[in-house]
Write an enzyme that holds these catalytic residues in place. Structure first.
Site, mmCIF file in Angstrom:
data_model
loop_
_atom_site.group_PDB
_atom_site.id
_atom_site.type_symbol
_atom_site.label_atom_id
_atom_site.label_comp_id
_atom_site.label_asym_id
_atom_site.label_seq_id
_atom_site.Cartn_x
_atom_site.Cartn_y
_atom_site.Cartn_z
ATOM 1 N N GLY A 111 0.840 -1.184 0.000
ATOM 2 C CA GLY A 111 0.000 0.000 0.000
ATOM 3 C C GLY A 111 0.876 1.233 0.000
ATOM 4 O O GLY A 111 2.046 1.178 0.388
ATOM 5 N N GLN A 133 2.944 9.821 1.730
ATOM 6 C CA GLN A 133 4.251 9.146 1.707
ATOM 7 C C GLN A 133 5.112 9.569 0.525
ATOM 8 O O GLN A 133 6.315 9.335 0.521
ATOM 9 C CB GLN A 133 4.063 7.624 1.681
ATOM 10 C CG GLN A 133 3.414 7.091 2.957
ATOM 11 C CD GLN A 133 3.365 5.588 2.941
ATOM 12 O OE1 GLN A 133 2.448 4.998 2.396
ATOM 13 N NE2 GLN A 133 4.383 4.962 3.516
ATOM 14 N N HIS A 144 -3.916 0.639 7.885
ATOM 15 C CA HIS A 144 -2.583 1.256 7.850
ATOM 16 C C HIS A 144 -2.574 2.468 6.911
ATOM 17 O O HIS A 144 -2.097 3.548 7.269
ATOM 18 C CB HIS A 144 -1.557 0.204 7.411
ATOM 19 C CG HIS A 144 -0.151 0.697 7.334
ATOM 20 N ND1 HIS A 144 0.848 0.245 8.164
ATOM 21 C CD2 HIS A 144 0.432 1.613 6.518
ATOM 22 C CE1 HIS A 144 1.975 0.869 7.870
ATOM 23 N NE2 HIS A 144 1.754 1.708 6.869
ATOM 24 N N GLU A 145 -3.120 2.276 5.707
ATOM 25 C CA GLU A 145 -3.104 3.370 4.722
ATOM 26 C C GLU A 145 -4.050 4.499 5.126
ATOM 27 O O GLU A 145 -3.737 5.673 4.944
ATOM 28 C CB GLU A 145 -3.446 2.844 3.326
ATOM 29 C CG GLU A 145 -2.489 1.773 2.793
ATOM 30 C CD GLU A 145 -1.015 2.141 2.910
ATOM 31 O OE1 GLU A 145 -0.675 3.340 2.807
ATOM 32 O OE2 GLU A 145 -0.203 1.229 3.125
ATOM 33 N N CYS A 183 6.409 -0.367 7.223
ATOM 34 C CA CYS A 183 5.961 0.857 6.560
ATOM 35 C C CYS A 183 7.112 1.445 5.759
ATOM 36 O O CYS A 183 8.233 1.530 6.248
ATOM 37 C CB CYS A 183 5.489 1.856 7.613
ATOM 38 S SG CYS A 183 4.923 3.411 6.898
ATOM 39 N N LEU A 184 6.828 1.863 4.541
ATOM 40 C CA LEU A 184 7.851 2.454 3.675
ATOM 41 C C LEU A 184 8.345 3.786 4.229
ATOM 42 O O LEU A 184 9.390 4.281 3.816
ATOM 43 C CB LEU A 184 7.296 2.650 2.256
ATOM 44 C CG LEU A 184 6.822 1.367 1.557
ATOM 45 C CD1 LEU A 184 6.187 1.702 0.218
ATOM 46 C CD2 LEU A 184 7.952 0.378 1.385
ATOM 47 N N HIS A 232 -2.467 6.792 7.478
ATOM 48 C CA HIS A 232 -1.546 7.749 6.853
ATOM 49 C C HIS A 232 -2.266 9.054 6.486
ATOM 50 O O HIS A 232 -1.683 10.129 6.542
ATOM 51 C CB HIS A 232 -0.933 7.157 5.579
ATOM 52 C CG HIS A 232 0.316 6.358 5.819
ATOM 53 N ND1 HIS A 232 1.428 6.896 6.432
ATOM 54 C CD2 HIS A 232 0.636 5.074 5.517
ATOM 55 C CE1 HIS A 232 2.380 5.958 6.498
ATOM 56 N NE2 HIS A 232 1.928 4.842 5.946
HETATM 57 ZN ZN ZN Z 1 2.937 3.077 5.915
#
Ligand code: ZN
Length: 180
Positions: free
Chosen positions: A38, A43, A133-134, A91-92, A137
């Site tokens: 995702g 991000q 999670h997304e 997480c990126l 964000h």
């Molecule tokens: Zn993330």
């Protein structure tokens, strides 16, 4: 982690313009290059309520899409400690690490897609985790913000050691080599 856009509420998309279409195409490319399951617009430095997701199930079916201006409902989260093996996520925006986090097992998400058509998603398990999670964000919440005291402390230590937690750090999937 540390860049203001990741820690603020993202704004609603008012109109789907060519700019938005280009952004979403870029997000798919970035998500796949990472690779990640995702990616939310904050991000990639854009404070808008958009995320992309992708997930391949046990039968090799790919579930994939984008959602704009999402709303999310979830069933109550089971009490108790998360399982390290089955409930860890990464997480990126805090790359290379994974920590266990309890999430709701079932969610419903509504919103619109890139064509402006309605999206309605009802999923459980790992896909429900991705959605939560997304969605977080878009509200300026990183999963590391939700960890227990012990893991929170580890996160702070890692951030301090690597110089994260301040504005301006980024990495480019497919270009910068990052483990994890
Ligand atoms: Zn993330």
């Amino acid at each position: 982690m540390g860049d203001p856009v990741l820690h603020a509420r993202a704004a609603e998309v008012e109109e789907i313009t060519d700019e938005i279409r280009t952004l979403v195409a870029d997000m798919y490319e970035t998500m796949d290059a990472a690779p990640g399951v995702g990616l939310a617009a904050p991000q990639v430095g854009v404070g808008l309520r958009i995320y992309t997701y992708t997930y391949v199930d046990d039968d090799d079916n790919e579930w994939r899409g984008e959602i704009i201006n999402p709303e999310l409902w979830h069933v109550p989260t089971e009490p108790g400690e998360p399982d390290e093996e089955h409930e860890s996520e990464g997480c990126l925006s805090f790359p290379g690490e994974r920590f266990p986090l309890r999430r709701s097992d079932r969610v419903r998400v509504t919103g619109i897609d890139l064509e402006g058509g309605p999206v309605e998603i009802e999923v459980d398990g790992w896909r429900a985790r991705i959605m939560q999670h997304e969605f977080d964000h878009l509200n300026g919440i990183l999963y590391v913000d939700r960890l227990g005291t012990r893991d929170r402390r580890i996160v702070q230590k890692i951030a301090k050691k690597l110089g994260w937690g301040v504005p301006g750090y980024s990495w480019l999937p497919g270009v910068d080599d990052l483990e994890g």
